[in-house]
Design an enzyme around this catalytic site. Structure first.
Site, PDB file in Angstrom:
ATOM      1  N   SER A  18      -5.649  -1.330 -20.637  1.00 60.45           N
ATOM      2  CA  SER A  18      -5.315  -0.361 -20.922  1.00 60.45           C
ATOM      3  C   SER A  18      -6.759   0.581 -19.702  1.00 60.45           C
ATOM      4  O   SER A  18      -7.391   0.599 -20.617  1.00 60.45           O
ATOM      5  CB  SER A  18      -5.508  -0.027 -22.226  1.00 60.45           C
ATOM      6  OG  SER A  18      -4.163  -0.842 -22.765  1.00 60.45           O
ATOM      7  N   HIS A  62     -10.244  -0.644 -21.311  1.00 53.40           N
ATOM      8  CA  HIS A  62     -10.130  -1.199 -22.247  1.00 53.40           C
ATOM      9  C   HIS A  62      -8.898  -2.335 -22.324  1.00 53.40           C
ATOM     10  O   HIS A  62      -7.975  -2.837 -22.170  1.00 53.40           O
ATOM     11  CB  HIS A  62      -9.714  -1.017 -23.252  1.00 53.40           C
ATOM     12  CG  HIS A  62      -9.790  -1.209 -24.844  1.00 53.40           C
ATOM     13  ND1 HIS A  62     -11.360  -1.547 -25.484  1.00 53.40           N
ATOM     14  CD2 HIS A  62      -9.439  -2.549 -25.186  1.00 53.40           C
ATOM     15  CE1 HIS A  62     -11.187  -2.918 -26.533  1.00 53.40           C
ATOM     16  NE2 HIS A  62      -9.486  -2.748 -26.438  1.00 53.40           N
ATOM     17  N   ASP A  99     -12.096   3.252 -28.519  1.00 52.19           N
ATOM     18  CA  ASP A  99     -10.745   3.695 -28.192  1.00 52.19           C
ATOM     19  C   ASP A  99      -9.182   3.955 -28.656  1.00 52.19           C
ATOM     20  O   ASP A  99      -8.254   2.975 -28.280  1.00 52.19           O
ATOM     21  CB  ASP A  99     -10.633   1.530 -28.069  1.00 52.19           C
ATOM     22  CG  ASP A  99     -12.178   0.792 -27.778  1.00 52.19           C
ATOM     23  OD1 ASP A  99     -12.313   1.335 -26.892  1.00 52.19           O
ATOM     24  OD2 ASP A  99     -11.940   0.007 -28.250  1.00 52.19           O
ATOM     25  N   ASN A 102     -11.468   5.212 -19.797  1.00 50.68           N
ATOM     26  CA  ASN A 102     -12.199   4.020 -20.142  1.00 50.68           C
ATOM     27  C   ASN A 102     -11.005   3.202 -19.508  1.00 50.68           C
ATOM     28  O   ASN A 102      -9.809   2.839 -20.501  1.00 50.68           O
ATOM     29  CB  ASN A 102     -12.793   4.532 -21.518  1.00 50.68           C
ATOM     30  CG  ASN A 102     -13.037   2.490 -22.077  1.00 50.68           C
ATOM     31  OD1 ASN A 102     -14.378   2.301 -21.459  1.00 50.68           O
ATOM     32  ND2 ASN A 102     -13.034   2.301 -23.479  1.00 50.68           N
TER      33      ASN A 102
HETATM   34  C1  GAR Z   1     -13.864  -5.844 -18.697  1.00 51.68           C
HETATM   35  O1  GAR Z   1     -13.322  -6.518 -19.679  1.00 51.68           O
HETATM   36  C2  GAR Z   1     -13.297  -4.379 -19.448  1.00 51.68           C
HETATM   37  O2  GAR Z   1     -12.314  -4.013 -19.721  1.00 51.68           O
HETATM   38  C3  GAR Z   1     -14.380  -5.057 -20.667  1.00 51.68           C
HETATM   39  O3  GAR Z   1     -15.286  -5.151 -20.217  1.00 51.68           O
HETATM   40  C4  GAR Z   1     -14.929  -6.017 -18.483  1.00 51.68           C
HETATM   41  C5  GAR Z   1     -16.747  -5.738 -17.735  1.00 51.68           C
HETATM   42  O4  GAR Z   1     -16.404  -6.000 -17.384  1.00 51.68           O
HETATM   43  N1  GAR Z   1     -14.682  -3.211 -21.727  1.00 51.68           N
HETATM   44  C6  GAR Z   1     -14.579  -3.247 -23.290  1.00 51.68           C
HETATM   45  O5  GAR Z   1     -14.773  -3.924 -23.499  1.00 51.68           O
HETATM   46  C7  GAR Z   1     -15.201  -1.745 -23.104  1.00 51.68           C
HETATM   47  N2  GAR Z   1     -14.908  -1.999 -24.629  1.00 51.68           N
HETATM   48  P1  GAR Z   1     -17.125  -5.273 -16.025  1.00 51.68           P
HETATM   49  O6  GAR Z   1     -18.267  -5.430 -16.111  1.00 51.68           O
HETATM   50  O7  GAR Z   1     -16.864  -6.713 -15.126  1.00 51.68           O
HETATM   51  O8  GAR Z   1     -16.744  -4.699 -15.179  1.00 51.68           O
END
Ligand code: GAR
Length: 220
Positions: A139, A112, A148, A110
């Site tokens: 991360s 994060h 997480d 994942n």
């Molecule tokens: C990203 O910033 C990712 O790290 C975060 O959501 C966003 C998705 O962006 N993920 C989380 O918060 C998971 N808990 P994207 O749809 O443009 O890839």
């Protein structure tokens, strides 16, 4: 493992991390194939990006299932059907049940948006600002039943700058998330990174701290 590792990507929204994976595969920077993309909403732009790239994309919505465990079972059955070597949660905003994750231990990661273990969960950028952090980042970690909380493979750091709001900080983090994820996935796909118990092994050595992204390369 297939000669070219197969990835199943889980994404809930805009899918910029998925796009980074698709671009890296197309440009030969990531030696993998995206075998399927799975979302939790029909309208997720990530699914459109997948279809544009000719990759099967499917939405499975929790509300169409009687329980969390039935949803998890259906999702992981659909994922297993594309025979992935690894599952990548790239902006997937749902909790996955421990039972569903267990068979994939060491093969599910994942991305994060924080320097774990700091700021698990949601609204990481606003919380980092509120806490007055000088540094923030992203991360890539192995997924475990602990939200997480699985072993961290690699991180990328950015400074928090005067005048930052959550959006400005999120953008700065996103810019490093993509190269972080691609570099770490390449190490995973080439077998250089493995989960060993609760530890991450890099080239056969247990990592004492996550790999760090510097100048677009990961270093111990
Ligand atoms: C990203 O910033 C990712 O790290 C975060 O959501 C966003 C998705 O962006 N993920 C989380 O918060 C998971 N808990 P994207 O749809 O443009 O890839």
């Amino acid at each position: 493992m297939a000669a070219i590792p197969r990835l199943a990507v889980l994404a809930s929204g805009r899918g910029s991390n998925l796009q980074a994976i698709l671009d890296a595969v197309a440009e030969g920077r990531l030696h993998a194939r995206v075998a399927g993309v799975f979302g939790d909403r029909h309208k997720a732009f990530a699914l459109e990006r997948a279809r544009d790239a000719g990759i099967p994309a499917q939405a499975l919505r929790p509300r169409d299932f009687a329980s969390r465990s039935e949803f998890d079972a259906a999702l992981f059955a659909a994922v297993a059907a594309v025979e992935p070597d690894f599952i990548v949660c790239a902006g997937y905003m749902r909790l996955l049940g421990a039972e569903a994750i267990a068979p994939w231990e060491g093969r599910i990661v994942n991305i994060h948006p924080s320097l774990l273990p700091a700021f698990k969960g949601l609204d990481t950028h606003a919380r980092a600002l509120e806490a007055g952090m000088a540094e923030h980042g992203a991360s890539l970690h192995f997924v475990s039943a602990d939200l997480d909380g699985g072993p961290v493979i690699a991180q990328a750091r950015v400074p928090v700058l005067p005048g930052d709001d959550a959006d400005a900080l999120a953008q700065r983090v996103l810019a490093v998330e993509h190269p972080l994820m691609i570099s770490a996935l390449e190490l995973l796909c080439t077998g250089r990174i493995r989960l060993r118990g609760a530890a991450v092994e890099f080239d056969g050595q247990v990592l004492q701290a996550p790999l760090q992204l510097a100048a677009n390369r990961l270093r111990a």
